[in-house]
Design an enzyme around this catalytic site. Sequence first.
Site, PDB file in Angstrom:
ATOM      1  N   HIS A  16      -1.267  -1.155  -4.038  1.00 28.94           N
ATOM      2  CA  HIS A  16      -2.420  -0.760  -3.403  1.00 28.94           C
ATOM      3  C   HIS A  16      -2.614   0.564  -3.352  1.00 28.94           C
ATOM      4  O   HIS A  16      -1.666   1.084  -2.530  1.00 28.94           O
ATOM      5  CB  HIS A  16      -2.699  -1.653  -2.261  1.00 28.94           C
ATOM      6  CG  HIS A  16      -3.972  -1.542  -1.462  1.00 28.94           C
ATOM      7  ND1 HIS A  16      -5.040  -2.376  -1.896  1.00 28.94           N
ATOM      8  CD2 HIS A  16      -4.300  -0.739  -0.411  1.00 28.94           C
ATOM      9  CE1 HIS A  16      -5.907  -2.090  -0.969  1.00 28.94           C
ATOM     10  NE2 HIS A  16      -5.711  -1.171  -0.148  1.00 28.94           N
ATOM     11  N   SER A  45       0.902  -0.998   0.169  1.00 26.63           N
ATOM     12  CA  SER A  45       0.073   0.195   0.089  1.00 26.63           C
ATOM     13  C   SER A  45       0.900   1.208   0.107  1.00 26.63           C
ATOM     14  O   SER A  45       1.687   1.475   0.993  1.00 26.63           O
ATOM     15  CB  SER A  45      -0.944  -0.126   1.215  1.00 26.63           C
ATOM     16  OG  SER A  45      -1.289   1.213   1.292  1.00 26.63           O
ATOM     17  N   ASP A  64      -4.748   3.740  -1.566  1.00 20.67           N
ATOM     18  CA  ASP A  64      -5.859   4.031  -0.697  1.00 20.67           C
ATOM     19  C   ASP A  64      -6.311   5.451  -1.015  1.00 20.67           C
ATOM     20  O   ASP A  64      -5.482   6.333  -0.720  1.00 20.67           O
ATOM     21  CB  ASP A  64      -5.374   3.866   0.480  1.00 20.67           C
ATOM     22  CG  ASP A  64      -4.980   2.446   1.129  1.00 20.67           C
ATOM     23  OD1 ASP A  64      -6.055   1.490   1.006  1.00 20.67           O
ATOM     24  OD2 ASP A  64      -4.048   1.974   1.380  1.00 20.67           O
ATOM     25  N   HIS A 102      -8.495   1.070  -3.766  1.00 20.05           N
ATOM     26  CA  HIS A 102      -9.280   0.926  -2.673  1.00 20.05           C
ATOM     27  C   HIS A 102      -9.972   2.303  -2.385  1.00 20.05           C
ATOM     28  O   HIS A 102      -9.333   3.072  -1.845  1.00 20.05           O
ATOM     29  CB  HIS A 102      -8.735   0.315  -1.689  1.00 20.05           C
ATOM     30  CG  HIS A 102      -9.294   0.250  -0.189  1.00 20.05           C
ATOM     31  ND1 HIS A 102      -8.773  -0.194   0.975  1.00 20.05           N
ATOM     32  CD2 HIS A 102     -10.713   0.226   0.048  1.00 20.05           C
ATOM     33  CE1 HIS A 102      -9.535  -0.155   1.801  1.00 20.05           C
ATOM     34  NE2 HIS A 102     -10.900  -0.011   1.390  1.00 20.05           N
ATOM     35  N   MET A 122      -9.057   8.247   0.019  1.00 19.51           N
ATOM     36  CA  MET A 122      -9.859   8.545   1.278  1.00 19.51           C
ATOM     37  C   MET A 122     -10.165  10.077   1.140  1.00 19.51           C
ATOM     38  O   MET A 122      -9.565  10.698   0.561  1.00 19.51           O
ATOM     39  CB  MET A 122      -9.030   8.312   2.513  1.00 19.51           C
ATOM     40  CG  MET A 122      -8.074   7.170   2.723  1.00 19.51           C
ATOM     41  SD  MET A 122      -7.632   7.047   4.373  1.00 19.51           S
ATOM     42  CE  MET A 122      -6.746   5.377   4.075  1.00 19.51           C
ATOM     43  N   ASP A 137      -6.437  -6.778   4.003  1.00 21.71           N
ATOM     44  CA  ASP A 137      -5.737  -5.421   4.288  1.00 21.71           C
ATOM     45  C   ASP A 137      -6.048  -4.863   5.398  1.00 21.71           C
ATOM     46  O   ASP A 137      -6.907  -4.676   6.456  1.00 21.71           O
ATOM     47  CB  ASP A 137      -6.741  -4.274   3.096  1.00 21.71           C
ATOM     48  CG  ASP A 137      -6.042  -2.986   3.414  1.00 21.71           C
ATOM     49  OD1 ASP A 137      -5.118  -2.796   3.802  1.00 21.71           O
ATOM     50  OD2 ASP A 137      -7.071  -2.109   2.545  1.00 21.71           O
ATOM     51  N   GLY A 138      -4.684  -4.577   6.190  1.00 18.27           N
ATOM     52  CA  GLY A 138      -4.636  -3.992   7.440  1.00 18.27           C
ATOM     53  C   GLY A 138      -3.875  -4.696   8.366  1.00 18.27           C
ATOM     54  O   GLY A 138      -4.128  -5.775   8.984  1.00 18.27           O
ATOM     55  N   GLY A 139      -2.593  -4.226   8.840  1.00 13.69           N
ATOM     56  CA  GLY A 139      -1.756  -5.007   9.896  1.00 13.69           C
ATOM     57  C   GLY A 139      -1.137  -6.132   9.573  1.00 13.69           C
ATOM     58  O   GLY A 139      -1.007  -6.840  10.329  1.00 13.69           O
ATOM     59  N   PHE A 165      -6.242   4.796   8.153  1.00 12.75           N
ATOM     60  CA  PHE A 165      -4.978   4.828   8.496  1.00 12.75           C
ATOM     61  C   PHE A 165      -4.044   3.560   8.254  1.00 12.75           C
ATOM     62  O   PHE A 165      -4.403   2.481   8.639  1.00 12.75           O
ATOM     63  CB  PHE A 165      -4.654   5.410   9.997  1.00 12.75           C
ATOM     64  CG  PHE A 165      -5.588   6.663  10.211  1.00 12.75           C
ATOM     65  CD1 PHE A 165      -4.951   7.865   9.862  1.00 12.75           C
ATOM     66  CD2 PHE A 165      -6.865   6.743  10.490  1.00 12.75           C
ATOM     67  CE1 PHE A 165      -5.761   9.021   9.860  1.00 12.75           C
ATOM     68  CE2 PHE A 165      -7.729   7.799  10.731  1.00 12.75           C
ATOM     69  CZ  PHE A 165      -6.994   9.079  10.342  1.00 12.75           C
ATOM     70  N   GLY A 166      -2.835   3.901   7.831  1.00 12.21           N
ATOM     71  CA  GLY A 166      -1.802   2.713   7.915  1.00 12.21           C
ATOM     72  C   GLY A 166      -1.422   2.545   9.450  1.00 12.21           C
ATOM     73  O   GLY A 166      -1.424   3.220  10.167  1.00 12.21           O
ATOM     74  N   MET A 187     -11.181  -6.467   5.375  1.00  3.20           N
ATOM     75  CA  MET A 187     -10.356  -5.203   6.333  1.00  3.20           C
ATOM     76  C   MET A 187     -10.038  -5.856   7.679  1.00  3.20           C
ATOM     77  O   MET A 187     -11.103  -6.284   8.216  1.00  3.20           O
ATOM     78  CB  MET A 187     -11.249  -3.910   6.563  1.00  3.20           C
ATOM     79  CG  MET A 187     -11.301  -3.281   5.052  1.00  3.20           C
ATOM     80  SD  MET A 187     -10.094  -2.584   4.286  1.00  3.20           S
ATOM     81  CE  MET A 187      -9.177  -1.559   5.585  1.00  3.20           C
ATOM     82  N   MET A 215     -12.367   4.430  -0.385  1.00 10.38           N
ATOM     83  CA  MET A 215     -12.896   4.876   0.905  1.00 10.38           C
ATOM     84  C   MET A 215     -13.471   6.220   0.878  1.00 10.38           C
ATOM     85  O   MET A 215     -13.108   7.154   1.391  1.00 10.38           O
ATOM     86  CB  MET A 215     -11.833   4.555   1.949  1.00 10.38           C
ATOM     87  CG  MET A 215     -11.324   3.181   2.414  1.00 10.38           C
ATOM     88  SD  MET A 215     -10.020   3.166   3.204  1.00 10.38           S
ATOM     89  CE  MET A 215      -8.627   3.287   1.724  1.00 10.38           C
TER      90      MET A 215
HETATM   91  C1  DX5 Z   1      -6.182   1.387   5.609  1.00 11.36           C
HETATM   92  C2  DX5 Z   1      -5.847   1.042   4.330  1.00 11.36           C
HETATM   93  C3  DX5 Z   1      -4.745   0.131   4.163  1.00 11.36           C
HETATM   94  C4  DX5 Z   1      -3.356   0.505   4.936  1.00 11.36           C
HETATM   95  C5  DX5 Z   1      -2.579  -0.624   5.304  1.00 11.36           C
HETATM   96  O1  DX5 Z   1      -7.445   2.393   5.436  1.00 11.36           O
HETATM   97  O2  DX5 Z   1      -6.964   0.486   3.676  1.00 11.36           O
HETATM   98  O3  DX5 Z   1      -4.342  -0.203   2.693  1.00 11.36           O
HETATM   99  O4  DX5 Z   1      -2.750   1.468   4.053  1.00 11.36           O
HETATM  100  O5  DX5 Z   1      -1.455  -0.451   6.124  1.00 11.36           O
HETATM  101  P1  DX5 Z   1      -0.783  -1.290   6.836  1.00 11.36           P
HETATM  102  O6  DX5 Z   1      -0.164  -2.360   6.258  1.00 11.36           O
HETATM  103  O7  DX5 Z   1       0.373  -0.273   7.727  1.00 11.36           O
HETATM  104  O8  DX5 Z   1      -1.911  -1.576   8.039  1.00 11.36           O
HETATM  105 ZN    ZN Z   2      -6.650  -0.408   1.523  1.00 11.73          ZN
END
Ligand code: DX5
Ligand code: ZN
Length: 209
Positions: free
Chosen positions: A30, A5, A32, A63, A34, A172-174, A140-141, A134, A65
């Site tokens: 990827h 991402s 993101d 993606h 927003m 996606d996420g963490g 947020f990352g 998700m 959002m």
């Molecule tokens: C969060 C995003 C993710 C984010 C993932 O809303 O959709 O794509 O960038 O970041 P990490 O891998 O740091 O959780």
């Molecule tokens: Zn994402």
Amino acid sequence: MIAPSILSADFANLERELKDIATAGADWVHVDVMDGHFVPNLTIGIPVVESLKKVSPLPLDVHLMIEKPERFIEGFIKAGSDYLTIHVESTDKPLEVLRKIRALGAKPGITLRPGTPLDSILPFLNEVDLVLVMTVEPGFGGQSFMMDQVEKMKFLKEERTRRGLKYLIEVDGGVNEKTVGFCKDADVLVAGSYVFRHDYKKAIQTLKS
Ligand code: DX5
Ligand code: ZN
């Protein structure tokens, strides 16, 4: 497949970052998007996607959002989105939007917030090429992986077989070297902070292995 991402990339050097992750073995990038309404953060829009497309060696996995994505899907597809994923909560006409994405030449994806039951997307599984699970609250990352979402991936894999469908399952996420073990039912792993805060090649290899 691994889809880093770019939310965690160096925004002043996106061309270099795209080339570096491609060299390091990434499969997709990827992106993101927003809007500050659907999620409490603002990131990139259509002109940036258009610029990324011109230099990206990898498919763009976008993606969205954003509230009412129907207002912008044509722009994101013209800009070069390969996969375009919408949130089921973001529109009152998901079916129409998914069909329009396909008609305009991109691959439609559906996703949901962690708190949204999987039931909400079941009617759309036969319309999509990608289902995104998700494992953090979108916005947020760098957040922690939510273990309670893992069963959604398992269910989606079983449902795919049951219904003879072909959608890819993405998480996606963490996602990092510790949590990746819980994502064996996913086909595509998104990773932002884990890839961009480490040696790209080593991080991608670790996730793949
Ligand atoms: C969060 C995003 C993710 C984010 C993932 O809303 O959709 O794509 O960038 O970041 P990490 O891998 O740091 O959780
Ligand atoms: Zn994402």
